[in-house]
Design a protein around this motif. Structure first.
Motif, PDB file in Angstrom:
ATOM      1  N   MET A  37       2.050  -6.914   5.552  1.00  0.00           N
ATOM      2  CA  MET A  37       2.561  -7.565   4.337  1.00  0.00           C
ATOM      3  C   MET A  37       1.983  -8.967   4.159  1.00  0.00           C
ATOM      4  O   MET A  37       1.950  -9.490   3.049  1.00  0.00           O
ATOM      5  CB  MET A  37       4.089  -7.606   4.340  1.00  0.00           C
ATOM      6  CG  MET A  37       4.695  -6.242   4.137  1.00  0.00           C
ATOM      7  SD  MET A  37       6.474  -6.212   3.792  1.00  0.00           S
ATOM      8  CE  MET A  37       7.143  -7.370   4.946  1.00  0.00           C
ATOM      9  N   THR A  40      -1.313  -8.321   2.096  1.00  0.00           N
ATOM     10  CA  THR A  40      -1.265  -7.418   0.938  1.00  0.00           C
ATOM     11  C   THR A  40      -0.323  -7.920  -0.160  1.00  0.00           C
ATOM     12  O   THR A  40       0.363  -7.124  -0.797  1.00  0.00           O
ATOM     13  CB  THR A  40      -0.827  -6.005   1.360  1.00  0.00           C
ATOM     14  OG1 THR A  40       0.489  -6.087   1.917  1.00  0.00           O
ATOM     15  CG2 THR A  40      -1.775  -5.384   2.337  1.00  0.00           C
ATOM     16  N   TYR A  44       1.693  -4.358  -2.542  1.00  0.00           N
ATOM     17  CA  TYR A  44       2.924  -3.670  -2.153  1.00  0.00           C
ATOM     18  C   TYR A  44       4.145  -4.012  -3.017  1.00  0.00           C
ATOM     19  O   TYR A  44       5.003  -3.149  -3.219  1.00  0.00           O
ATOM     20  CB  TYR A  44       3.235  -3.876  -0.657  1.00  0.00           C
ATOM     21  CG  TYR A  44       3.967  -5.148  -0.332  1.00  0.00           C
ATOM     22  CD1 TYR A  44       5.348  -5.196  -0.401  1.00  0.00           C
ATOM     23  CD2 TYR A  44       3.279  -6.295   0.029  1.00  0.00           C
ATOM     24  CE1 TYR A  44       6.036  -6.371  -0.116  1.00  0.00           C
ATOM     25  CE2 TYR A  44       3.952  -7.458   0.318  1.00  0.00           C
ATOM     26  CZ  TYR A  44       5.328  -7.495   0.238  1.00  0.00           C
ATOM     27  OH  TYR A  44       5.997  -8.645   0.514  1.00  0.00           O
ATOM     28  N   ASN A  47       5.199  -1.391  -5.754  1.00  0.00           N
ATOM     29  CA  ASN A  47       5.864  -0.149  -5.359  1.00  0.00           C
ATOM     30  C   ASN A  47       7.373  -0.359  -5.377  1.00  0.00           C
ATOM     31  O   ASN A  47       8.129   0.547  -5.736  1.00  0.00           O
ATOM     32  CB  ASN A  47       5.423   0.295  -3.963  1.00  0.00           C
ATOM     33  CG  ASN A  47       3.998   0.760  -3.937  1.00  0.00           C
ATOM     34  OD1 ASN A  47       3.486   1.300  -4.901  1.00  0.00           O
ATOM     35  ND2 ASN A  47       3.337   0.550  -2.821  1.00  0.00           N
TER      36      ASN A  47
END
Length: 101
Positions: A37, A40, A44, A47
């Motif tokens: 995380m 990214t 993410y 989502n």
């Protein structure tokens, strides 16, 4: 994000804030990041917010590795993402690294 998309059709970010790293690692071997995380942040969250998004190549870094562009629309606005991606794919120059031309 719902409030953001009341005013803006798309959020455009890099796909990743770092260059690609060797396969087989969950984080870059440099030791700068502890968890996936951490590297990214542009992908993410969408989502979790159930927003449609698309990532597409838009250039190459200095080593000839791909750089991605990330398009995000409001919830249930899939066609906005797909239309923007189609236009960018049509009008962005083809990707070729120095040794490929």
């Amino acid at each position: 994000m719902a409030t953001f998309h009341e005013r803006f059709d798309l959020l455009v970010t890099p796909t990743m804030p770092i260059a690609p790293f060797a396969a087989g690692h969950n984080v870059p071997p440099s030791g700068r990041y502890n968890d996936w995380m951490d590297w990214t942040p542009f992908s993410y969250p969408f989502n979790l917010t159930q927003q449609p998004s698309a990532s597409m190549p838009c250039g190459l870094d200095s080593q000839g590795l791909p750089v991605g562009l990330h398009l995000v629309a409001g919830k249930y606005q899939d066609l906005k993402v797909l239309h923007a991606a189609q236009l960018l794919e049509r009008y962005l120059p083809p990707l070729t690294s120095p040794g490929m031309a």
